[in-house]
Design an enzyme around this catalytic site. Structure first.
Site, PDB file in Angstrom:
ATOM      1  CB  THR A  48      54.227  55.680  46.354  1.00 58.32           C
ATOM      2  OG1 THR A  48      54.994  54.769  45.583  1.00 58.32           O
ATOM      3  CG2 THR A  48      52.891  55.905  45.695  1.00 58.32           C
ATOM      4  CD  GLU A  96      50.974  52.160  58.881  1.00 55.61           C
ATOM      5  OE1 GLU A  96      52.195  52.065  59.154  1.00 55.61           O
ATOM      6  OE2 GLU A  96      50.104  52.273  59.757  1.00 55.61           O
ATOM      7  CB  CYS A 121      56.183  46.570  55.188  1.00 54.68           C
ATOM      8  SG  CYS A 121      54.984  46.007  56.386  1.00 54.68           S
ATOM      9  N   GLY A 152      52.418  51.652  51.153  1.00 52.79           N
ATOM     10  CA  GLY A 152      53.190  51.409  49.938  1.00 52.79           C
ATOM     11  C   GLY A 152      54.604  51.925  50.107  1.00 52.79           C
ATOM     12  CD  GLU A 210      60.796  48.300  51.260  1.00 51.27           C
ATOM     13  OE1 GLU A 210      60.397  49.203  50.499  1.00 51.27           O
ATOM     14  OE2 GLU A 210      60.091  47.827  52.174  1.00 51.27           O
ATOM     15  CE  LYS A 219      45.282  52.234  42.950  1.00 55.75           C
ATOM     16  NZ  LYS A 219      46.131  51.104  42.454  1.00 55.75           N
TER      17      LYS A 219
HETATM   18  P1  NAD Z   1      53.602  51.328  45.670  1.00 59.12           P
HETATM   19  O1  NAD Z   1      53.932  52.555  46.446  1.00 59.12           O
HETATM   20  O2  NAD Z   1      54.192  51.156  44.342  1.00 59.12           O
HETATM   21  O3  NAD Z   1      52.026  51.182  45.475  1.00 59.12           O
HETATM   22  C1  NAD Z   1      51.134  51.151  46.559  1.00 59.12           C
HETATM   23  C2  NAD Z   1      49.772  51.628  46.088  1.00 59.12           C
HETATM   24  O4  NAD Z   1      49.861  53.006  45.736  1.00 59.12           O
HETATM   25  C3  NAD Z   1      49.253  50.915  44.847  1.00 59.12           C
HETATM   26  O5  NAD Z   1      47.855  50.727  44.960  1.00 59.12           O
HETATM   27  C4  NAD Z   1      49.573  51.897  43.736  1.00 59.12           C
HETATM   28  O6  NAD Z   1      48.730  51.772  42.626  1.00 59.12           O
HETATM   29  C5  NAD Z   1      49.335  53.210  44.441  1.00 59.12           C
HETATM   30  N1  NAD Z   1      50.027  54.369  43.848  1.00 59.12           N
HETATM   31  C6  NAD Z   1      51.183  54.390  43.155  1.00 59.12           C
HETATM   32  N2  NAD Z   1      51.473  55.646  42.762  1.00 59.12           N
HETATM   33  C7  NAD Z   1      50.484  56.437  43.230  1.00 59.12           C
HETATM   34  C8  NAD Z   1      50.219  57.830  43.160  1.00 59.12           C
HETATM   35  N3  NAD Z   1      51.045  58.670  42.519  1.00 59.12           N
HETATM   36  N4  NAD Z   1      49.114  58.319  43.745  1.00 59.12           N
HETATM   37  C9  NAD Z   1      48.279  57.485  44.408  1.00 59.12           C
HETATM   38  N5  NAD Z   1      48.464  56.155  44.506  1.00 59.12           N
HETATM   39  C10 NAD Z   1      49.566  55.639  43.922  1.00 59.12           C
HETATM   40  O7  NAD Z   1      53.975  50.124  46.650  1.00 59.12           O
HETATM   41  P2  NAD Z   1      53.937  48.570  46.288  1.00 59.12           P
HETATM   42  O8  NAD Z   1      55.106  48.287  45.418  1.00 59.12           O
HETATM   43  O9  NAD Z   1      52.565  48.198  45.878  1.00 59.12           O
HETATM   44  O10 NAD Z   1      54.171  47.918  47.738  1.00 59.12           O
HETATM   45  C11 NAD Z   1      55.411  47.659  48.283  1.00 59.12           C
HETATM   46  C12 NAD Z   1      55.789  48.740  49.293  1.00 59.12           C
HETATM   47  O11 NAD Z   1      54.806  48.819  50.319  1.00 59.12           O
HETATM   48  C13 NAD Z   1      57.089  48.433  50.012  1.00 59.12           C
HETATM   49  O12 NAD Z   1      57.849  49.617  50.087  1.00 59.12           O
HETATM   50  C14 NAD Z   1      56.635  48.006  51.403  1.00 59.12           C
HETATM   51  O13 NAD Z   1      57.570  48.179  52.424  1.00 59.12           O
HETATM   52  C15 NAD Z   1      55.432  48.855  51.597  1.00 59.12           C
HETATM   53  N6  NAD Z   1      54.575  48.299  52.619  1.00 59.12           N
HETATM   54  C16 NAD Z   1      54.499  48.944  53.827  1.00 59.12           C
HETATM   55  C17 NAD Z   1      53.709  48.421  54.843  1.00 59.12           C
HETATM   56  C18 NAD Z   1      53.610  49.103  56.169  1.00 59.12           C
HETATM   57  O14 NAD Z   1      52.681  48.811  56.890  1.00 59.12           O
HETATM   58  N7  NAD Z   1      54.507  50.003  56.509  1.00 59.12           N
HETATM   59  C19 NAD Z   1      52.993  47.241  54.623  1.00 59.12           C
HETATM   60  C20 NAD Z   1      53.096  46.604  53.377  1.00 59.12           C
HETATM   61  C21 NAD Z   1      53.887  47.160  52.385  1.00 59.12           C
END
Ligand code: NAD
Length: 501
Positions: free
Chosen positions: A243, A261, A295, A239, A393, A186
């Protein structure tokens, strides 16, 4: 407007569909969502908006491929060959991939190209790893031979963010598939374009149908349905921390395997004895590369007082020279942020920062970019640790710089946030380098360096930055069961019950 118009890639699909059981399909209810070009914020495509019915279909296809298909039963070498072909195809299409990724996400084209190559490398790495995989056997002389029977788990649910979409998808797809699982991906709703290429790549490489499935859609709908699906025993999520908390709670009734992550607010700690030229270059790149949507961005820079003024002055001057431009322009160093919602969030933090620190570079829209999701590389100095821009962040090209006087103070500042993903330490004192690095609450530390990944090392965060580690064999462990099989040698060894008079 910018001087030059956005460049729309040739043959852009007008609609982006799911890929289920080897077929491109629309949502069961026909629903779609808009996908925007981050330079103009205009809708350039409609993507299928998956809901529970679509996730059910995808999981059923993946489940059938797992229980009845060849993939989990193939020799590691056979799977590895197919995954190397995936890597070959990704490499051969790196320019196209980068073009689409840059267009969809606003990432500078040169950096999107680097990410496409990393995606290929992720497949190669895990394809090699499963061929070299060994497992433990334990001998109890004369009594037992016990061994580990490693096996794939089933349907892995992979949920990914928008910041480096294709590369992060590969980071999960590579090990999940190499170990013999089938998957439902997804991808993030802001950036579904590059993910739509996977279907063709996998089919061409010879992956059996149903092994890879993709459902587009909103997190609260498609993502949520995947997390709550009883036939998906594993969720690998990247993400936001918030979330992650929701997913954790939703997965709890099913006791799923989770890899999380999450977000970061990583410190770069610069001691007075550091190579200042290298530290400035690296900390500029560390927070402004990938538009700051990274991230592991070093978004808090802690600088020892003796070099603080010089550091801030030189850093701000260099930040002002960072080239903001159209994503497709090879000269661009910072492109457009992914989406107007995210742009508004980053801009609001900049306004908050103006009341919390001393603005020394940027501070809003860059000159010449009145439209689109552009943010000037922004630097705040003298930021107190209580400031929101120090604690939260931002995920954009915004950095907070804070002075310190002692190692103890630097450590308290470094650790004084809820996150613990990465840390960067700049010093030429050997003992301090190791002592300080080991005391930092971060999953990964780089000494006198930027984030340069070695794919064999653990990747993951502590505190609010994540749970579990992937990377190298840890990814293999996450995506497999390790069943212990105990073989009795010689006479059976156990107390005898129920044989009394
Ligand atoms: P997000 O949490 O908004 O979304 C990530 C994914 O989760 C998307 O595909 C989204 O559709 C899905 N999602 C959202 N709500 C959900 C739910 N209730 N149930 C299941 N899936 C759901 O994050 P974003 O804004 O897309 O990405 C940015 C974030 O990701 C930042 O906080 C960043 O630090 C983090 N990130 C972490 C790493 C790591 O390796 N630690 C790497 C890249 C990004």
């Amino acid at each position: 407007m910018t001087d030059q118009p956005t460049r729309v890639p040739a043959d852009l699909p007008g609609s982006i569909r799911h890929y289920i059981g080897g077929e491109l399909v629309d949502s069961a209810d026909g629903g779609t969502f808009d996908v925007l070009d981050p330079v103009t914020d205009e809708v350039y495509a409609k993507a299928a908006a998956g809901r529970a019915a679509d996730v059910d279909r995808a999981v059923a296809a993946a489940r059938a491929a797992f229980t009845d298909g060849p993939w989990p039963r193939m020799l590691p070498r056979e799977r590895s060959r197919i995954l190397h072909r995936v890597a070959d195809i990704v490499e051969s299409r790196d320019a196209r991939l980068a073009e689409l990724e840059s267009f969809d996400s606003g990432l500078p084209i040169t950096q999107a190209l680097g990410q496409a190559r990393r995606a290929a490398e992720n497949f190669r790495f895990f394809a090699d790893l499963v061929v070299a995989q060994t497992d433990d056997a334990f001998k109890v002389p004369g009594r037992q031979l016990n061994y580990v029977n490693r096996k794939p788990i089933g349907v892995a649910g992979l949920i990914t963010p928008w910041n480096t979409p294709f590369m992060l998808e590969s980071w999960k797809l590579g090990p999940a598939l190499a170990t013999g699982n089938t998957v439902v991906l997804k991808p993030a709703e802001f950036t579904p374009l590059s993910a739509s290429l996977w279907a063709g790549i996998f089919a061409e490489a010879g992956l059996p149908q149903g092994v890879f499935n993709l459902v587009n859609g909103l997190g609260e709908e498609a993502g949520d349905a995947l997390v709550k699906h009883p036939d998906v025993p594993l969720i690998s999520f990247t993400g936001e921390s918030r979330t992650g908390e929701t997913i954790f709670a939703n997965a709890a009734p099913h006791l799923k395997g989770l890899s999380m992550e999450l977000g970061g607010k990583s410190p770069a700690v610069v001691f007075a004895d550091a190579d200042l030229d290298a530290a400035i270059d690296a900390t500029i790149f560390g927070v402004f590369s990938l538009n700051g949507e990274r991230c592991t961005a070093g978004s808090r820079i802690l600088v020892e007082r003796a070099v603080y003024d010089e550091f801030v002055e030189r850093y701000a001057a260099q930040a002002r020279r960072v080239v903001v431009g159209l994503p497709h322009d090879p000269a661009t160093e910072v492109g457009a942020l992914v989406h107007p919602e995210h742009h508004a969030k980053v801009m609001s933090y900049i306004e908050i920062g103006k009341g919390e620190g001393r603005l020394v570079a940027g501070g809003g829209r860059p000159e010449g970019f009145p439209a689109g999701n552009y943010v000037a590389p922004t630097v705040f100095a003298d930021v107190p640790p209580t400031a929101r821009i120090f604690q939260e962040e931002i995920f954009g090209p915004v950095v907070a710089i804070t002075p310190f006087d002692t190692d103890e103070e630097a450590l308290a500042l470094a650790n004084g946030v809820r996150y613990g993903l990465a840390a960067y330490v700049w010093t030429n004192d050997l003992r301090r380098a190791h002592t300080f690095s080991q005391a930092i609450e971060a999953g990964m530390v780089w000494l006198n360096s930027n984030n340069v990944r070695d794919l064999r090392t653990p990747f993951g965060g502590v505190k609010a930055s994540g749970l579990g580690h992937e990377g190298g064999y840890r990814s293999i462990d996450f995506y497999t069961h390790q069943q212990a099989v105990h073989v009795t040698l010689g006479a059976a060894h156990h107390p005898t019950f129920g044989k009394g008079a």
